[in-house]
Enzyme design. Structure first.
Site, PDB file in Angstrom:
ATOM      1  N   THR A   1       0.841  -1.199   0.000  1.00 21.16           N
ATOM      2  CA  THR A   1       0.000   0.000   0.000  1.00 21.16           C
ATOM      3  C   THR A   1       0.875   1.248   0.000  1.00 21.16           C
ATOM      4  O   THR A   1       0.691   2.160  -0.812  1.00 21.16           O
ATOM      5  CB  THR A   1      -0.926   0.017   1.244  1.00 21.16           C
ATOM      6  OG1 THR A   1      -1.748  -1.145   1.217  1.00 21.16           O
ATOM      7  CG2 THR A   1      -1.796   1.258   1.269  1.00 21.16           C
TER       8      THR A   1
ATOM      9  N   GLN B   1       0.929  -9.603  -5.309  1.00 20.41           N
ATOM     10  CA  GLN B   1       0.505 -11.005  -5.417  1.00 20.41           C
ATOM     11  C   GLN B   1       1.457 -11.836  -6.275  1.00 20.41           C
ATOM     12  O   GLN B   1       1.366 -13.056  -6.296  1.00 20.41           O
ATOM     13  CB  GLN B   1      -0.902 -11.089  -6.040  1.00 20.41           C
ATOM     14  CG  GLN B   1      -2.010 -10.489  -5.201  1.00 20.41           C
ATOM     15  CD  GLN B   1      -2.357 -11.319  -3.970  1.00 20.41           C
ATOM     16  OE1 GLN B   1      -1.969 -12.481  -3.848  1.00 20.41           O
ATOM     17  NE2 GLN B   1      -3.096 -10.718  -3.059  1.00 20.41           N
TER      18      GLN B   1
ATOM     19  N   CYS C   1     -11.899  -7.117   1.745  1.00 20.14           N
ATOM     20  CA  CYS C   1     -12.714  -6.044   2.313  1.00 20.14           C
ATOM     21  C   CYS C   1     -14.127  -5.999   1.757  1.00 20.14           C
ATOM     22  O   CYS C   1     -14.997  -5.384   2.342  1.00 20.14           O
ATOM     23  CB  CYS C   1     -12.038  -4.699   2.108  1.00 20.14           C
ATOM     24  SG  CYS C   1     -11.013  -4.620   0.664  1.00 20.14           S
TER      25      CYS C   1
HETATM   26  C1  LIG Z   1      -2.338  -7.164  -0.428  1.00 20.81           C
HETATM   27  C2  LIG Z   1      -2.206  -6.258  -1.591  1.00 20.81           C
HETATM   28  C3  LIG Z   1      -1.837  -4.915  -1.426  1.00 20.81           C
HETATM   29  C4  LIG Z   1      -1.608  -4.303  -0.071  1.00 20.81           C
HETATM   30  O1  LIG Z   1      -0.412  -4.749   0.464  1.00 20.81           O
HETATM   31  P1  LIG Z   1      -0.036  -4.405   1.982  1.00 20.81           P
HETATM   32  O2  LIG Z   1       1.361  -4.890   2.090  1.00 20.81           O
HETATM   33  O3  LIG Z   1      -1.002  -5.148   2.828  1.00 20.81           O
HETATM   34  O4  LIG Z   1      -0.129  -2.931   2.133  1.00 20.81           O
HETATM   35  C5  LIG Z   1      -1.707  -4.145  -2.553  1.00 20.81           C
HETATM   36  N1  LIG Z   1      -1.920  -4.653  -3.778  1.00 20.81           N
HETATM   37  C6  LIG Z   1      -2.269  -5.924  -3.971  1.00 20.81           C
HETATM   38  C7  LIG Z   1      -2.484  -6.437  -5.343  1.00 20.81           C
HETATM   39  C8  LIG Z   1      -2.432  -6.770  -2.886  1.00 20.81           C
HETATM   40  O5  LIG Z   1      -2.807  -8.026  -3.079  1.00 20.81           O
END
Ligand SMILES: *Cc1c(COP(=O)(O)O)cnc(C)c1O
Length: 385
Positions: free
Chosen positions: A74, A181, A328
């Site tokens: 994020t 991912q 979410c």
């Molecule tokens: C989980 C995820 C995020 C957020 O990552 P964090 O490390 O939890 O902030 C952003 N982009 C994708 C595609 C995600 O799967």
């Protein structure tokens, strides 16, 4: 007591691998120094961080000085998108992204729109893939950034990064990819793919929560970034704050392990995923969401006709830990923006199950999941909920 539910939600997060935990251990109580300190303890931390940075760089064919540690994907996405917008607004105020991106890309884009930037949100085809011609046609002289995720967090679809990189490079537009991912699951070579900015995180690959990184190209071209966090000037002023040595060591270890075991694990998880898909198809009225081939080996996302999404998830909850759409969207009960972008109706989008298999998923668990879902769907369909 009943056994805990089977965990099939590895796109939301993963457990820390004990080998990763072991690598992190010495940096909590013994080698606890601040890497900025000019003494024995500081040097210990600095050495560990330097080594981790080197390992992480090797994982994506980058140089160590091109990595900026952040709290996760994020923050890396925010730094990439807002950092580029702030550094390049004199050149242009147009950005391009895709409708199926994670909110950690979409929300910073929405924020930039509120500041007067213009953002194009490209649609995807029925399989979730981006149309390259559409992408190329969306680029304008004032386009400063294209942000396209490597692998989707709901449907696991893999976007054609090499072709996107080539198009961006040819038009001299910066290319950012959210690889949260994808990291350690598919090969990611920032040179071969012509990626200028890449976000990654540890907790989706059996590393700790709260750590990630942004790769930033530093030659041909050097990507300018405006820091989004001011303070002590760590990470060359681009991300102030004391570096969390144990988390950084854990991030590097998690990704190195993931890569070392990537081929065998991909094969094993793909096999289990294919068995799951085959088992669920026996129910009839099960629709696959997203392309089957251009897809992460550990992902399955299906919509099930004739059942209400919320009833299905509620009925499965005591036995299976999985989600509909993203982590979410369950709470909000809004249909997933990814599935609606594929053309699914709101009802079919709500009646979806996202499976994220992982390193610790077993064949027995998959058989149990198939049996439970089959039984539950049959029951819901006959009882008309
Ligand atoms: C989980 C995820 C995020 C957020 O990552 P964090 O490390 O939890 O902030 C952003 N982009 C994708 C595609 C995600 O799967």
């Amino acid at each position: 007591m009943a056994s805990p539910p089977i965990y099939l939600d590895c796109h939301a997060t993963t457990p820390v691998d004990r080998r990763v935990l072991q690598a992190m251990e010495p940096y909590f109580c013994e080698q606890f120094g601040n890497d900025s300190s000019h003494h024995y303890y500081g040097w210990q931390a600095a050495t560990a961080i330097k080594h981790a940075r080197q390992r992480l760089a090797e994982a994506i064919q980058a140089q160590p000085e091109q990595l900026i540690f952040t709290s996760g994907a994020t923050e890396a996405n925010n730094l990439a998108i807002k950092g580029v917008a702030e550094a390049y607004f004199a050149k242009g105020k147009h950005l391009v992204t895709v409708q199926t991106e994670h909110s950690a890309v979409l929300a910073p884009c929405h924020y930039l729109e509120s500041l007067g930037f213009e953002v194009t949100y490209l649609p995807v085809n029925q399989s979730g893939l981006l149309d390259l011609e559409l992408l190329e046609n969306s680029l304008r002289p004032d386009t400063i950034l294209v942000s396209v995720m490597a692998a989707n967090n709901e449907i696991g679809v893999l976007q054609p990064l090499a072709q996107i990189g080539e198009i961006c490079h040819r038009h001299q537009v910066l290319f950012h990819t959210d690889a949260a991912q994808a990291i350690a699951k598919i090969p990611l070579d920032v040179e071969a793919l012509q990626i200028d900015l890449l976000s990654l995180t540890a907790h989706k690959v059996y590393g700790p929560k709260g750590i990630g990184a942004l790769y930033r190209r530093r030659k041909l071209p050097t990507v300018q970034l405006a820091p989004q966090m001011q303070g002590g000037g760590q990470e060359e002023g681009l991300r102030s704050g004391t570096l969390p040595t144990p988390l950084i060591v854990g991030l590097a270890e998690a990704i190195a392990l993931g890569l070392a075991e990537r081929e065998t694990e991909s094969q094993r998880q793909r096999h289990l995923r294919d068995r799951l898909w085959q088992g669920l198809q026996d129910l009839g009225g099960v629709v696959l969401n997203g392309d089957l081939d251009q897809r992460l080996p550990n992902n399955l996302n299906v919509s099930i006709t004739g059942v209400k999404g919320t009833s299905l998830l509620l009925a499965l909850q005591p036995y299976l830990a999985l989600s509909a759409g993203s982590a979410c969207s369950v709470a909000t009960a809004n249909p997933s923006h990814v599935l609606t972008a594929l053309g699914r109706s709101p009802d079919l989008a709500r009646a979806s199950l996202r499976f994220g298999l992982g390193r610790f998923t077993t064949a027995t668990e998959i058989e149990t999941a198939i049996a439970l879902i089959t039984q539950t769907v049959k029951h819901l369909r006959t009882s008309r909920q």
